[in-house]
Design a protein around this motif. Sequence first.
Motif, PDB file in Angstrom:
ATOM      1  N   VAL A  93      54.459  46.843 -38.674  1.00  0.00           N
ATOM      2  CA  VAL A  93      55.738  46.115 -38.653  1.00  0.00           C
ATOM      3  C   VAL A  93      56.406  46.178 -40.024  1.00  0.00           C
ATOM      4  O   VAL A  93      57.624  46.358 -40.126  1.00  0.00           O
ATOM      5  N   ALA A  94      55.610  46.027 -41.078  1.00  0.00           N
ATOM      6  CA  ALA A  94      56.177  46.139 -42.431  1.00  0.00           C
ATOM      7  C   ALA A  94      56.779  47.527 -42.650  1.00  0.00           C
ATOM      8  O   ALA A  94      57.879  47.661 -43.189  1.00  0.00           O
ATOM      9  N   SER A  95      56.061  48.562 -42.206  1.00  0.00           N
ATOM     10  CA  SER A  95      56.567  49.927 -42.346  1.00  0.00           C
ATOM     11  C   SER A  95      57.843  50.132 -41.536  1.00  0.00           C
ATOM     12  O   SER A  95      58.819  50.706 -42.030  1.00  0.00           O
ATOM     13  N   MET A  96      57.835  49.644 -40.301  1.00  0.00           N
ATOM     14  CA  MET A  96      58.999  49.811 -39.438  1.00  0.00           C
ATOM     15  C   MET A  96      60.208  49.074 -40.009  1.00  0.00           C
ATOM     16  O   MET A  96      61.327  49.608 -40.009  1.00  0.00           O
ATOM     17  N   SER A  97      59.990  47.876 -40.515  1.00  0.00           N
ATOM     18  CA  SER A  97      61.099  47.088 -41.074  1.00  0.00           C
ATOM     19  C   SER A  97      61.733  47.797 -42.255  1.00  0.00           C
ATOM     20  O   SER A  97      62.960  47.888 -42.364  1.00  0.00           O
ATOM     21  N   LEU A  98      60.889  48.320 -43.136  1.00  0.00           N
ATOM     22  CA  LEU A  98      61.412  49.031 -44.305  1.00  0.00           C
ATOM     23  C   LEU A  98      62.110  50.319 -43.889  1.00  0.00           C
ATOM     24  O   LEU A  98      63.150  50.689 -44.447  1.00  0.00           O
ATOM     25  N   GLY A  99      61.544  51.003 -42.896  1.00  0.00           N
ATOM     26  CA  GLY A  99      62.175  52.226 -42.415  1.00  0.00           C
ATOM     27  C   GLY A  99      63.538  51.969 -41.804  1.00  0.00           C
ATOM     28  O   GLY A  99      64.494  52.729 -42.043  1.00  0.00           O
ATOM     29  N   PHE A 100      63.655  50.888 -41.029  1.00  0.00           N
ATOM     30  CA  PHE A 100      64.947  50.549 -40.419  1.00  0.00           C
ATOM     31  C   PHE A 100      65.944  50.093 -41.477  1.00  0.00           C
ATOM     32  O   PHE A 100      67.141  50.385 -41.395  1.00  0.00           O
ATOM     33  N   PHE A 101      65.443  49.369 -42.488  1.00  0.00           N
ATOM     34  CA  PHE A 101      66.325  48.973 -43.588  1.00  0.00           C
ATOM     35  C   PHE A 101      66.867  50.211 -44.293  1.00  0.00           C
ATOM     36  O   PHE A 101      68.062  50.288 -44.632  1.00  0.00           O
ATOM     37  N   ALA A 180      58.106  52.652 -46.919  1.00  0.00           N
ATOM     38  CA  ALA A 180      57.828  52.716 -45.480  1.00  0.00           C
ATOM     39  C   ALA A 180      56.872  53.858 -45.166  1.00  0.00           C
ATOM     40  O   ALA A 180      55.963  53.723 -44.337  1.00  0.00           O
ATOM     41  N   ALA A 181      57.046  55.008 -45.837  1.00  0.00           N
ATOM     42  CA  ALA A 181      56.146  56.143 -45.631  1.00  0.00           C
ATOM     43  C   ALA A 181      54.732  55.812 -46.095  1.00  0.00           C
ATOM     44  O   ALA A 181      53.750  56.198 -45.456  1.00  0.00           O
ATOM     45  N   VAL A 182      54.625  55.084 -47.219  1.00  0.00           N
ATOM     46  CA  VAL A 182      53.310  54.684 -47.730  1.00  0.00           C
ATOM     47  C   VAL A 182      52.605  53.772 -46.729  1.00  0.00           C
ATOM     48  O   VAL A 182      51.436  53.979 -46.373  1.00  0.00           O
ATOM     49  N   LEU A 183      53.312  52.750 -46.256  1.00  0.00           N
ATOM     50  CA  LEU A 183      52.724  51.818 -45.286  1.00  0.00           C
ATOM     51  C   LEU A 183      52.440  52.504 -43.954  1.00  0.00           C
ATOM     52  O   LEU A 183      51.467  52.180 -43.275  1.00  0.00           O
ATOM     53  N   SER A 184      53.273  53.464 -43.584  1.00  0.00           N
ATOM     54  CA  SER A 184      53.043  54.224 -42.368  1.00  0.00           C
ATOM     55  C   SER A 184      51.729  54.988 -42.457  1.00  0.00           C
ATOM     56  O   SER A 184      50.978  55.077 -41.484  1.00  0.00           O
TER      57      SER A 184
END
Length: 321
Positions: A93-101, A180-184
């Motif tokens: 969710v953290a990765s997705m949120s940052l990616g969408f931002f 986001a890539a890191v968290l992904s």
Amino acid sequence: MSAPDKISAQALPARATNPMRGIMLKVVSVFFFVGMATMLKATQTVPSGQMVFFRSFFALLPVLAYLGWKGRLGNAFATKRPFGHILRGLVGVASMSLGFFALTRLPLPEATAISYATPLLIVIFSAVLLNERVHFFRWTAVVVGLVGVVIILWPRLTVFSGGAALGDAEAVGALAALLAAVLSAFAMMAVRNLVHTERTETIVTYFFVSASVLSLLTLPFGWIWPTPEQTALLIGAGFFGGIGQLLMTSSYRHADMSVIAPFEYVSLILTIVLGYFIFADVPTLTMIIGALIIIGSGIAVILREHRLGLDRVKSKEANTP
């Protein structure tokens, strides 16, 4: 595409029965995922946490409908590791949120290209955190790929190029895309761990459920009442994401991952075309050069993994009495 959209590639054993069908399904899934990202970017003022909710909740509907049709709905909720799914959900969710931002701050193709760093980061984290053996060739490919990431990011990080302070929207968006890539990559590693005991449909279902619930925690941080157009785009993005997930899962049933995975990069062409005609985004030369370097490195890693896999199979067969 973010980590949640790639989980089935890690969780599903390949059955190389019809490679052309697998490739076709993968390419179609890429169309759906790019469509999802385009719809989310077009929502404009919707907060990223709200995007995560719509993308996850409405993606869950076609997935559950498909599992029900296949008679596998019961398997979707049977788990031995609920806390593993929660941890995977938090990181995802953290990765997705940052990616969408990042989508709301960067041109569509640029945000997509930075996300290609995820497979390269997985190699690094696997070596450092899991003590996996990584040979010189893969390290070289990873370093070259990360150079491509720097080439894309450099013009945005104006603090390094003598421009304004690192506060403008595109600079923040570039950093968000990289994080986001890191968290992904961490999310993908969590999935690698889960697949030892969990079914594909369980991992998919629990992620979308946890993402829907966790995204509600962002309500106090400024959700908006979307316009009818924004609502349609958000719901459409969710359905596109869910359908893309199903198509991608099916693609890996028909061909090896090494055959299918490179077709992920079709998304770069699609995002350049859609970004230009819908958002008037003109790709820069540095973005194209950086993206091509990352793609080349990613394909090199994929092909190397495929060859090592074949070597392991041959070695096992040779040592079998």
